[in-house]
Design an enzyme around this catalytic site. Sequence first.
Site, PDB file in Angstrom:
ATOM      1  N   HIS A 558      18.184  -8.327   8.018  1.00 34.38           N
ATOM      2  CA  HIS A 558      19.044  -7.440   7.222  1.00 34.38           C
ATOM      3  C   HIS A 558      20.522  -7.735   7.474  1.00 34.38           C
ATOM      4  CE1 HIS A 558      20.260  -3.042   6.083  1.00 34.38           C
ATOM      5  NE2 HIS A 558      20.647  -3.926   5.179  1.00 34.38           N
ATOM      6  N   HIS A 563      24.293  -9.066   4.943  1.00 29.87           N
ATOM      7  CA  HIS A 563      25.646  -8.507   5.068  1.00 29.87           C
ATOM      8  C   HIS A 563      26.645  -9.506   5.641  1.00 29.87           C
ATOM      9  CE1 HIS A 563      24.911  -4.132   4.267  1.00 29.87           C
ATOM     10  NE2 HIS A 563      23.658  -4.511   4.503  1.00 29.87           N
ATOM     11  N   HIS A 749      18.261  -8.783  -0.061  1.00 31.73           N
ATOM     12  CA  HIS A 749      18.759  -7.535   0.515  1.00 31.73           C
ATOM     13  C   HIS A 749      17.903  -6.344   0.101  1.00 31.73           C
ATOM     14  CE1 HIS A 749      21.393  -3.915   0.749  1.00 31.73           C
ATOM     15  NE2 HIS A 749      21.572  -4.402   1.957  1.00 31.73           N
ATOM     16  N   ASN A 753      16.161  -3.792   2.744  1.00 28.23           N
ATOM     17  CA  ASN A 753      16.943  -2.563   2.892  1.00 28.23           C
ATOM     18  C   ASN A 753      16.257  -1.328   2.340  1.00 28.23           C
ATOM     19  OD1 ASN A 753      19.678  -1.196   3.483  1.00 28.23           O
ATOM     20  ND2 ASN A 753      19.332  -0.685   1.334  1.00 28.23           N
ATOM     21  N   ILE A 900      25.113  -1.044   0.088  1.00 22.79           N
ATOM     22  CA  ILE A 900      24.837   0.059   1.012  1.00 22.79           C
ATOM     23  C   ILE A 900      24.080  -0.502   2.194  1.00 22.79           C
ATOM     24  CG2 ILE A 900      22.613   0.711   0.045  1.00 22.79           C
ATOM     25  CD1 ILE A 900      23.539   3.668   0.467  1.00 22.79           C
TER      26      ILE A 900
END
Length: 900
Positions: A558, A563, A749, A753, A900
């Site tokens: 993740h 990110h 993602h 997520n 997010i």
Amino acid sequence: MAATSTRSGFIAAAAATSAAPRGPTLQPARSCPLPARVGKRQPVGGQHGASVSAAPRQLLTVRCQAFPSLTKQAAAKADVEDWVATVQVLKEGAFDVASHALSDLLGQKLKMVLVSSELDPETKKPKMSPEADVNFNKKYSKDVGKDSWIKVLFPKVPKDFGKPGAVLVESYHDNEFFLKSLTIETGSPVQFPCHSWITHCSHNSNRPRVFFANQAFLPKDTPEALRELRGEDLSLLRGNGTGERKNPERIYDYDVYNDLGSPDKDITHARPTLGGSSELPYPRRCRTGRKRCVSDPDAEEPVTFDDGYVPRDERFSPWKMSLFLKAGVKSFGQQILPTLRDLVDVGEHYDAFHEIHELYEGSLRSVKTIKHMFKNPMSKSPVQFPPPGVVQASKDAWLHDVEFGRQRLAGSNPLVIELLKEFPPTSKLDPKEYGSQKSTITHKDLEVYLEGLTVEEAIKSNRMYILDYHDSIMPYVKKINEETKGKIYASRTLFFLTRRGVIAPIVIELSLPPTHRGGPGLNRVFKAPPPGITMWTWRLAKAHVAAVDTGIHQLISHWLRTHACIEPFIIATHRQLSTMHPVHVLLDPHFKDTMNINAMARTSLIDSFGIIENGFTPGKYCMEISSVFYKSWRFDEQALPNDLLKRGMAVPDPKSKHGVKLVLEDYPFAKDGLDLWGAIKDWVSDYVGIYYKSDADVEGDAELQGWWREITELGHGDHKGAKWWGEMKKVEELVQALTTIMWVASGHHSAVNFGQYAYAGFMPNSPTICQKLIPERDTAEWEKFLSDPEKYYLNMVPTQGQATLIMATVEILAQHLEDEQYLGERGDPQWTSDPRALEASEKFSAALSQVEHEVHDRNMQATGPLFHRAGPALLPYTLLSPLKGGVGLTFRGVPNSISI
């Protein structure tokens, strides 16, 4: 002269554009006598950290000298006409409108100038329109939904002005505002997508802001009249690598992760710098230039939540921030989260599984740890978590081995499992430091589970799989077990695919390093019990594997791989690709809100003693371990087909739909992911083909080459020179790179997520930390375990405080918010005027609808041949259903970006 002076601001800037040096040496072109007020008051200064000096008075007359033809044209009234435009802005409150009016009253104007795509035939300079005033007064505007539409008049525009190619916006208003678009209504409409916060010009190096019309151009195809503006606009975003950035600015630059610790608090809060070294490499983050810590000059001072610098246009919109808060921190968290950090110091554990289930059935009144934290009776403030998907249909489904196996293919971390290619598994670590390189699992341990096959036969028939966390974790086992509250093993878990097509764990090996150099390692092998038989040591072993896997999911699959690794691409795109570059236009929706959420994470999730360190087994070594994983990160392997090939989960097959064939067809993440990957790649191929007609166009694109060079040498500079980057000289290479970026930001993602709460919201299914090792037989601890195995299990996994904090966190992070843009969607319907791009976009939307239907059809077979689609938990795999599925914990929908 009066008319000349009123227009001088833009022209002074335009004149300075031609004279100013490129890049970081830019200097302010004119004075800005009044400070900007954007939220908080900010000191007036150039965007590069320089003070603002007064410009020569002669700049006031530059306009007529530089563009004399416009003066002649304006004199011939029959050759001019008034142009009407509509400016769309985010609706302002009464106070903001009053602030704009006050600025106008004080002579601090907001003006716009159009720049033609054509050069003036006499001066060979860009044609520029007279200035237009922008007035927020209700007389000139009307509210439409969340926006305001403002009518703007460009007076006396020459009829031979040509098609506008850019608009310059110069603001001396104290208040910022969000400019969405400008549309020229006169004649053939021309749209200018803007989507940017307009602040006082002092925050843009005293230059006007530049926005181009919605027609993309490669650098070589840019209308000559716009080329200088294109370069100038890019140079203003790069900064010079010095000074502290201020929140209204839009500077994109790189820095290492030296902001995770707080060494000035005390030495326990110090954390190593990640990035910039071969020992601890890392992707780069956005540079803030904050002050350094006193006790460690290499470390940047920490900031509070969402208070650090993020380029202004990368910050959450007010609406998004409101939605984010309401998703958890406001509606649930304002009452509880302020005390949840205190809860991690409370060591009480759950006594029985039913106490955890009560979190979803009633309120937190049943949890004694939280009950005593509040002065007011809990009955006045009941709090209830929504039931996580994994226990909605059955409270006990998570206990089944086949559910444990299914989650390696369709859970929140489905991209680690590998095909077992050799037995026994071997290590590459130094045996003197970490024990024997060969696994202690034997043929005899396995063959009872293999339905009559030998180990070799099972491997040859692609029926053996492994979750291997041995070499990646072993170097940290001793540190974690001795220096943190967590307890960890280096683990290997072997899975077998039954003749019914169901995967299940059969053997787990848990290893500890030797107690002294050269000694034997400490290995324990746990074997699955027969179906229907409860064996608590096996459950303890699975819990340890799940805790490691949950940590790897959060830190690597993740955080690191999405990110952190995407942020350098965002920075490079803004620094090197003009907003009129077709690649910038393509990538823009896939970068929405990522830098802001990353900055938030560095202050509350991954910082020293943050939520991750407090709740996950590695503790203070969490981020350091992610750096170790980055050593083996390769950009080319982030492409889904290549990732599957690397793990042996697919084989090359030119005849297959996506060029690879899965070795396990009932692999929900891979099956759905490949369809999604294919749709994205087809869209990228169609779009890129519009602008790049040959490999020579790719190699000759200076902006694109600068972008790729900056990514490979700066943004991911710790992998500089790696052969797997490729050369970016072919259209095929560009298509593959763009598809990979877009896949990581969207599909990858989403897969890691938005399923977090469904699986980790029930702590025993995905414990984030183990605080005990498995007891040895014939010890006091073993007797304690035998006396109450369920209580022992719950005393090994997170405390009530730790579990509740993680549950609250993943509940927030797994939410789909109302403002999200999904694959195939654009925030602005006028994002391009190119009919070829629009046609390709419509084709992409149709392909996504087809993917949606195929996912649905496969899930309809979950009770038949595709068992892994739902499993015992009866939780259909919809994480890669691409279309919008609603708001909240929907467990479906693929947004464009890591938002997010």
